[in-house]
Each structure stands twice: as structure tokens, then as C-alpha cells.
Write a protein that holds these residues in place. Structure first.
Motif, PDB file in Angstrom:
ATOM      1  N   SER A  67       8.283  78.595  87.037  1.00  0.00           N
ATOM      2  CA  SER A  67       9.606  79.215  87.001  1.00  0.00           C
ATOM      3  C   SER A  67       9.581  80.726  86.879  1.00  0.00           C
ATOM      4  O   SER A  67      10.591  81.377  87.120  1.00  0.00           O
ATOM      5  CB  SER A  67      10.425  78.613  85.851  1.00  0.00           C
ATOM      6  OG  SER A  67      10.621  77.232  86.058  1.00  0.00           O
ATOM      7  N   LYS A  69       7.759  82.625  88.769  1.00  0.00           N
ATOM      8  CA  LYS A  69       7.326  83.066  90.096  1.00  0.00           C
ATOM      9  C   LYS A  69       5.851  83.460  90.135  1.00  0.00           C
ATOM     10  O   LYS A  69       5.174  83.216  91.120  1.00  0.00           O
ATOM     11  CB  LYS A  69       8.181  84.246  90.598  1.00  0.00           C
ATOM     12  CG  LYS A  69       9.677  83.964  90.657  1.00  0.00           C
ATOM     13  CD  LYS A  69      10.059  83.076  91.803  1.00  0.00           C
ATOM     14  CE  LYS A  69      11.562  82.957  91.952  1.00  0.00           C
ATOM     15  NZ  LYS A  69      11.989  82.144  93.083  1.00  0.00           N
ATOM     16  N   GLY A 129      12.244  75.429  92.397  1.00  0.00           N
ATOM     17  CA  GLY A 129      12.582  76.842  92.521  1.00  0.00           C
ATOM     18  C   GLY A 129      13.729  77.155  93.456  1.00  0.00           C
ATOM     19  O   GLY A 129      14.017  78.335  93.697  1.00  0.00           O
ATOM     20  N   TYR A 160      16.162  84.537  90.303  1.00  0.00           N
ATOM     21  CA  TYR A 160      16.865  83.430  90.958  1.00  0.00           C
ATOM     22  C   TYR A 160      18.266  83.772  91.458  1.00  0.00           C
ATOM     23  O   TYR A 160      18.941  82.898  91.991  1.00  0.00           O
ATOM     24  CB  TYR A 160      16.946  82.239  89.998  1.00  0.00           C
ATOM     25  CG  TYR A 160      15.606  81.594  89.763  1.00  0.00           C
ATOM     26  CD1 TYR A 160      15.105  80.657  90.658  1.00  0.00           C
ATOM     27  CD2 TYR A 160      14.827  81.939  88.668  1.00  0.00           C
ATOM     28  CE1 TYR A 160      13.865  80.064  90.457  1.00  0.00           C
ATOM     29  CE2 TYR A 160      13.580  81.357  88.453  1.00  0.00           C
ATOM     30  CZ  TYR A 160      13.109  80.424  89.354  1.00  0.00           C
ATOM     31  OH  TYR A 160      11.884  79.852  89.152  1.00  0.00           O
ATOM     32  N   ASN A 170      14.709  74.154  86.012  1.00  0.00           N
ATOM     33  CA  ASN A 170      13.953  74.044  87.257  1.00  0.00           C
ATOM     34  C   ASN A 170      13.185  72.723  87.213  1.00  0.00           C
ATOM     35  O   ASN A 170      12.270  72.556  86.416  1.00  0.00           O
ATOM     36  CB  ASN A 170      12.985  75.223  87.406  1.00  0.00           C
ATOM     37  CG  ASN A 170      12.279  75.208  88.757  1.00  0.00           C
ATOM     38  OD1 ASN A 170      12.741  74.591  89.717  1.00  0.00           O
ATOM     39  ND2 ASN A 170      11.149  75.892  88.832  1.00  0.00           N
TER      40      ASN A 170
END
Length: 721
Positions: A67, A69, A129, A160, A170
Motif C-alpha cells: 500500500s 507503493k 491498489g 491514491y 487495500n
């Protein structure tokens, strides 16, 4: 729902086990011991029993999360991400999202799939995601095809795009594996609960792997006329061709929920229920049904050393249909001065949604100098959604009236006296809306010795349509974080992040003063994370302040333009302050204890003075935001017999409902017995051990407080190959 309390057995609050420090990699003392099984009938030794010690660190923590990235060691990240692993989901026998909320510190139940997150109502749900929640309207996400659930705390606009400032869920879906495994399970419980599931995954040919899974479960609710029947079919293929991997998935969700959509139980101002918690405003013919189809494709590529690229496309087509009797007002039916009945409104609704989501990320990692490492993330995502609504409603009276929905008694409800087939015919209202969300973002992470600095920025564009009305705008959000690794076992962290959320297009009327800028959110947070004694003692202490501004309210000047429409003003502000502490300790290799505490103070800090937009006043606590939550969980694993016992507890302090009614505090306990022998596993769960009557959250006065689940017992037996 029957399973809501299942969230507390193996992890009452399980905060640290899945909390901010929950993602700590398993580099601890945890070991595996192997003992001979019983001698088989042919004289050969039976299958070995595997006894896992240090279970808190081995089973309930994820070494990395998706979550943020950028995959990171939690002690090296300024983010606070709670992780609920697949093993925890299995150990709890969890079926839907409501079973998990109390595992996450600072998160409590609000309504349906919505939660209170650090004081704010939050409903953002992502899958792998991406936007594209298959549960349209008022259905609650199921967990059968979910590998783990991650909750990113605080504003996440830079990562996001649009969203509430409390955080976001997520859901990471299960993917085909290149190693064979299969399992089957059956469950039986009180309130006529029964079901079964099966899944298989493994290599097929060459670099091709597959997965297929089925789930079915049915049960009655403790609410009269209500129940649930859920079917999920899930499958996928994965093809590995050298430097790249392609994954395609398809899922069908099918839910039949008789006697829904459920509201609460009416309560007095002191929070005491005015009816038994089995009371239902719905007739036996009422229902809420969902059909949803999802397809997803993901490409993962590593073209060069230190460079990775991924791209995911997700499609969702969902239809939800419901007929129900909405409580519309409490009244005294016999004139004795005591409220004892509710009028009702019949609602016939259908919702369609078709959504497309696309997201891509490119990451470059390199050592640029001795003890200096840099990672750069460049990303893009896009979401489009068409949402169609068709609905009609018919308000009833305080007495039985031909052609209208009849009232219902709180104390002695009689069902079947009113029949929707005889109601007056009224036309449907049709609403067609659409959304477009598009974002570009850049994130840099620089590590210099023990110091890690993160800086990111994102540009978003959004376009909302409602019939002929249209509103487009853009916004920018940033995130900055700093981590100092005091030692390999201790880190200090701090970060600042922003979020935004477009105002509803129905509120953008120029005659009311629109268009209006999005609501805005920001957070300042800091704390310390530890993994002491080789990971045996893990903790997180975090303090934060979150603000949400630009909330629409009625303009004190009313209709200043004399155009016949009362004006609005983006003026309201809510501030959330809190401290979270959690601790997980492996007392012995077979005995683990978890304690978690969260303090939150969310209040209205600015108001236009009209009261519009808020049910409460400046200085009041925000609705359904508990000030204190405390949980514990302790589990002991008997090494030789393969048996574990567990006891958990959950405390939530007093809250206010949306209409300002008291929601009383509660403390509940749960117990579990787990047996594992070779490929077999059995879980006996007792939720709400003392059968306490309590309100899980408050809503509005006419529909009451949502009651918590009474005592629930079920047995689940599973076999693995």
C-alpha cells in the motif's frame, strides 16, 4: 452479522500483530520444531506434526506491504500501515470485512462497509491498489479470495488520489501460485449456519500456473426475517515468461440477503434499546441481492537490474437490487406517553455500476554512493465509473392504511400484515452519474546511513457528471517523511501528508454559491517503532493530528443572491488528535500476548454558525468516534497435542450517534480452541462469550443504534493437500 465478532479470537485487537509495526519482517527467534506423528497401520511413521513457535511474528506479520507503493521494512518507513494476513483471517474464521475492523487500532464499525478511522467516517476500498469495489451500494466485502488486508492510516492523496483523511483499505487478492496446494473446508454453527469451500492452485505447463476456488455459506441472522447466502467463484492464470509475468483473474460474487437492508434498533437518549435486538423493520419478503463480475489483468516486468515496472487493469460490472421498509419515525401508538412503534417507508431500489481502473508504476533503485541509496517511483492511475440508480419510495402512516406501508411495533412486532404487492403504484426516479479520476505522481526515497527521507507530489484531475450537470477540477497533494534508525531494532519516524475529496456534484449548484473547492485533509504524525530482543518484543507509539477542512455548510446569510436557493459555504472543519500504542510479546515460544490502546479526540473545530452540515456543535465530539479503545489477546499453543487456546477482549468507550444520542461503552470477550494434526485443522469459536447486549455504533434517532452480535458458536474443519 453473525461473523462480526469473529474478529477477536486470535486477535482481540491484534493491533501490533497487524498494526503499525505489524509488518516487521520475520527475522526473529521463531523456530520450527518437528515431532514424529503416531505410527500408522502399516508400521510406518505418520505424517510429522509441525509446531510453530513464535507464532505472533511468523504468522501475523508481513515483511513488506504493497500500500505504500514502495516495498519497505516497516522500521524504515514513515507510513503506518496495518496488515491483516491470510493466516490471521483463517485463524479467526473471518468471512467479511466487519469481522476485521477491531483488529485495526483507531478503526471501529460505523455502518455496513463504512468505518470510523481515527475519528473520520471512511469508505474508500481499493483492490490490488486500484479503485473498483465490487460490492455496490450497501453490501459488505467478503474475504474468501483475499490474501491479506492492508489499512493505510491518515491522508493518502499523494498515493491514491481523492479520499477521506482517516485512511483507506487495500484488499490484496489471491493469485495463482507456482507450487501446488489445495484445501477444502466445511463450517457448521448456530443460527442454522453451514457452508463449504475449496480451492486449488499450482503449475499447469511451462511457465503457466492456475488457481480455481469456490465458496458457499448460508446462515440466519439474529435479526428477525434476516439472513445471508453467499457464493463466490474465483479463478486465475499466471504466465511467467522470463523477465515478465502476466496474471489474469476473474471473480463472480453472488449474495442473497433476505430481510435486508438492516438498520439499527431505536434507542433512548441514554443509549438503551427500545426494542429487543432481534427486532427488524423489514418484512420477510424484503431482500438485498448483489451480482458482481470482476476481471483483472496485471503485468509485472523487471527489464533491468534495479528497475521494475507494473501495470494493472481492472473491470467491474455490478448490480444490486433491494426492497426494504425503512424506519421513518417513532411514535406512541396507544397514548400512554411511551414510544412503542415506528412508521415505515417502502423502498424499491436498483443500482448498476460499471467501472474501469488502470494503474502503472515504475521504480528505479540504485546505490548512488557508499551508504547512500535512492529509490524513485513514477506512477499514473485512471478510474472511470458509470453509476445508474433506479428507485422509488412510499411513505406509510401511523395506522394501517390500504395501499400504504403499515407501521411496526417495537415491543410486539407482527409481520405479514402489510404486503408490498398491494401498495399504491408510484413511478421510479432514475439517476445516472459518472466519475473520472486521473492522477500522476512522483516519489523519491533517499537513504543516507541511518536516515531515510521521503518526498512525493501528485497532480489529480477529476470530472463528475450527474445528468446534464458537470463539474471538473484538479488538485495537488504532497507527502514528506523522515525516519531515523537509532539502532537496527529502534526507529523514530515522522511524516506530513495531504488528501482531498471532491464535493458531491449535487452540491455544486451555482445558485447555491458553487462550484466549491474539494474538502482538504492533512496530517502531522510522529512516533517510534521497535523490534527488540530479536523481534520478540515489538511495539509502536504514534501521535497524530489530522484536520479536515472545507466541509459544506449552510451560509449564515441564507439566500444572499435572492435566487430562490439557499447558499452554501465551504467553511466547516473537524480536527482529530490521537495517540496509539501497541505491544506484542512472545512470552515463551508457545505463549503470545498482545495489548493495544488507542486514544482519539475528534471534534468540530469550526462551524458557520448555522449548524448546517453537522449534527453536533463546535466543541462536540464527532459522531461514532470513540475516545478510548483497548484490546488484548493471549494465545497458548500446546506443543505436543497440536492444540491452542486463546482468549481476547475488546473495549470501546462511549460515543455519540449522528443525532447526538449516547452510544454506551462496551467490553466483550471471545474464546477459541484450535486443533491441528497433519493436514487436518479444526477451529471452534465462541464470539461474545458472555452474550453481552451492546451497540456497535450509533446512527440517526429514527433508525437507532446498530446492535452488536450476540453469542455465536461455530466449528470449521479444513483439510490441506
Amino acid at each position: 452479522m453473525t461473523l462480526r465478532r469473529a474478529a477477536w479470537l486470535l486477535a482481540g485487537t491484534l493491533t501490533p500483530a497487524v498494526g503499525a509495526q505489524a509488518e516487521i519482517a520475520d527475522t526473529s527467534f521463531a523456530e520450527t520444531e518437528e515431532h514424529s506423528g503416531p505410527v500408522g497401520p502399516d508400521g510406518a511413521g505418520g505424517q510429522a506434526d509441525i509446531i510453530v513457535t513464535g507464532r505472533a511474528s511468523r504468522l501475523y506479520r508481513a515483511g513488506e506491504t504493497a500500500s505504500g507503493k514502495l516495498p519497505s521494512d516497516p522500521l524504515g518507513s514513515p507510513l503506518v500501515i496495518n496488515v491483516i494476513t491470510e493466516q490471521l483471517i483463517q485463524d479467526q474464521g473471518a468471512r467479511d470485512a466487519q469481522d476485521l475492523y477491531r483488529n485495526i487500532p483507531g478503526v471501529s464499525f460505523f455502518s455496513y462497509a463504512g468505518v470510523t478511522a481515527r475519528g473520520f467516517r471512511q469508505e474508500e476500498i481499493f483492490y490490488d491498489g486500484l479503485r473498483g469495489d465490487p460490492y455496490a451500494g450497501f453490501s459488505v466485502p467478503q474475504l474468501f479470495n483475499i490474501a491479506r488486508v492492508e489499512f493505510l492510516k491518515g491522508p493518502a492523496g499523494m498515493l491514491y488520489g481523492p479520499g477521506a483523511p482517516g485512511g483507506l483499505f487495500n484488499y490484496i487478492t489471491k493469485k495463482p501460485a507456482d507450487v501446488f496446494s489445495a484445501s477444502a473446508s466445511a463450517v457448521l454453527g448456530n443460527r442454522d449456519r453451514y457452508g463449504a469451500s475449496a480451492e486449488i492452485t499450482g503449475p499447469l505447463a511451462g511457465g503457466l500456473s492456475g488457481r480455481a476456488a469456490l465458496f458457499y455459506e448460508e446462515q440466519d441472522s439474529f435479526r428477525i426475517n434476516a439472513g445471508s447466502e453467499t457464493f463466490i467463484a474465483d479463478g486465475g492464470l499466471s504466465y511467467d515468461f522470463g523477465p515478465a509475468r502476466l496474471i489474469v483473474q476473474a471473480t463472480r460474487y453472488d449474495q442473497d440477503l433476505p430481510g435486508n437492508r438492516l438498520r439499527g434498533i431505536p434507542a433512548d437518549d441514554d443509549g438503551r434499546f427500545l426494542a429487543d435486538i432481534s427486532w427488524n423493520h423489514n418484512e420477510a419478503t424484503d431482500f438485498l441481492n448483489l451480482r458482481s463480475d470482476v476481471a483483472q489483468a496485471r503485468l509485472e516486468v523487471e527489464p533491468l537490474a534495479g528497475v521494475t515496472f507494473d501495470a494493472t487493469l481492472r473491470y467491474n460490472d455490478a448490480f444490486e437490487e433491494q426492497q426494504y421498509h425503512e424506519p421513518r419515525g417513532l411514535f406512541d401508538s396507544d397514548g400512554d406517553g411511551v414510544v412503542d412503534s415506528s412508521t415505515r417507508e417502502f423502498r424499491d431500489q436498483m443500482r448498476w455500476q460499471e467501472t474501469w481502473s488502470f494503474g502503472t508504476n515504475a521504480v528505479w533503485s540504485a546505490d548512488v554512493a557508499p551508504n547512500v541509496r535512492n529509490r524513485v517511483l513514477i506512477g499514473y492511475d485512471r478510474f472511470t465509473g458509470d453509476f445508474d440508480f433506479r428507485g422509488r419510495s412510499l411513505r406509510g402512516a401511523t395506522v394501517d392504511t390500504p395501499g400504504l406501508p403499515g407501521p411496526i411495533s417495537l415491543r410486539d412486532p407482527v409481520y405479514g400484515r402489510t404486503d408490498p404487492n398491494t401498495y399504491n403504484q408510484i413511478p421510479f426516479t432514475v439517476t445516472d452519474t459518472s466519475q473520472e479520476r486521473e492522477g500522476f505522481y512522483l516519489l523519491d526515497e533517499l537513504t543516507v546511513g541511518p536516515v531515510i527521507a521521503v518526498l512525493g507530489i501528485r497532480h489529480d484531475r477529476f470530472d463528475d457528471r450527474d445528468g446534464a450537470d458537470r463539474f471538473s477540477d484538479s488538485d495537488e497533494t504532497v507527502r514528506a517523511g523522515l525516519v531515523y534508525r537509532v539502532t537496527p531494532e529502534v526507529s523514530l519516524f515522522g511524516h506530513y501528508a495531504e488528501s482531498f475529496q471532491p464535493q458531491d456534484i449535487s452540491s455544486q449548484n451555482p445558485l447555491a454559491g458553487g462550484p466549491f473547492a474539494p474538502t482538504a485533509g492533512d496530517i502531522v504524525e510522529g512516533g517510534v517503532k521497535t523490534a527488540l530482543m530479536g523481534g520478540r518484543l515489538q511495539s509502536t507509539l504514534a501521535g497524530y493530528r489530522i484536520r479536515r477542512t472545507n466541509l459544506l455548510q449552510a451560509d449564515p446569510d441564507g439566500d444572499s443572491g435572492n435566487d430562490g436557493v439557499d447558499d452554501l459555504v465551504a467553511f466547516g472543519e473537524i480536527t482529530s488528535k490521537g495517540i496509539e500504542f501497541d505491544l506484542a510479546a512472545d512470552i515463551t515460544p508457545n505463549w503470545v500476548a498482545v495489548v493495544a490502546y488507542a486514544y482519539n479526540d475528534t471534534r468540530i473545530t469550526r462551524d458557520s454558525g448555522t449548524g448546517g452540515g453537522f449534527s453536533n456543535n463546535v466543541g462536540d465530539r464527532f459522531a461514532n468516534a470513540p475516545e478510548h479503545t483497548l484490546g488484548f489477546w493471549t494465545r497458548y499453543q500446546f506443543p505436543r497435542p497440536g492444540i491452542a487456546v486463546a482468549l481476547g477482549g475488546d473495549y470501546v468507550s462511549e460515543r455519540l450517534s449522528i443525532d447526538g444520542q449516547r452510544v454506551r461503552p462496551y467490553m466483550i470477550f471471545d474464546a477459541s480452541l484450535i486443533w491441528e494434526r497433519g493436514p487436518w485443522r479444526a477451529l471452534l469459536r465462541v464470539d461474545n462469550l458472555l452474550d453481552k447486549t451492546y451497540a456497535a455504533s450509533g446512527f440517526i434517532e429514527r433508525s437507532g443504534h446498530f446492535p452488536g452480535e450476540p453469542r455465536t458458536v461455530f466449528l470449521e474443519i479444513a483439510h490441506r493437500w
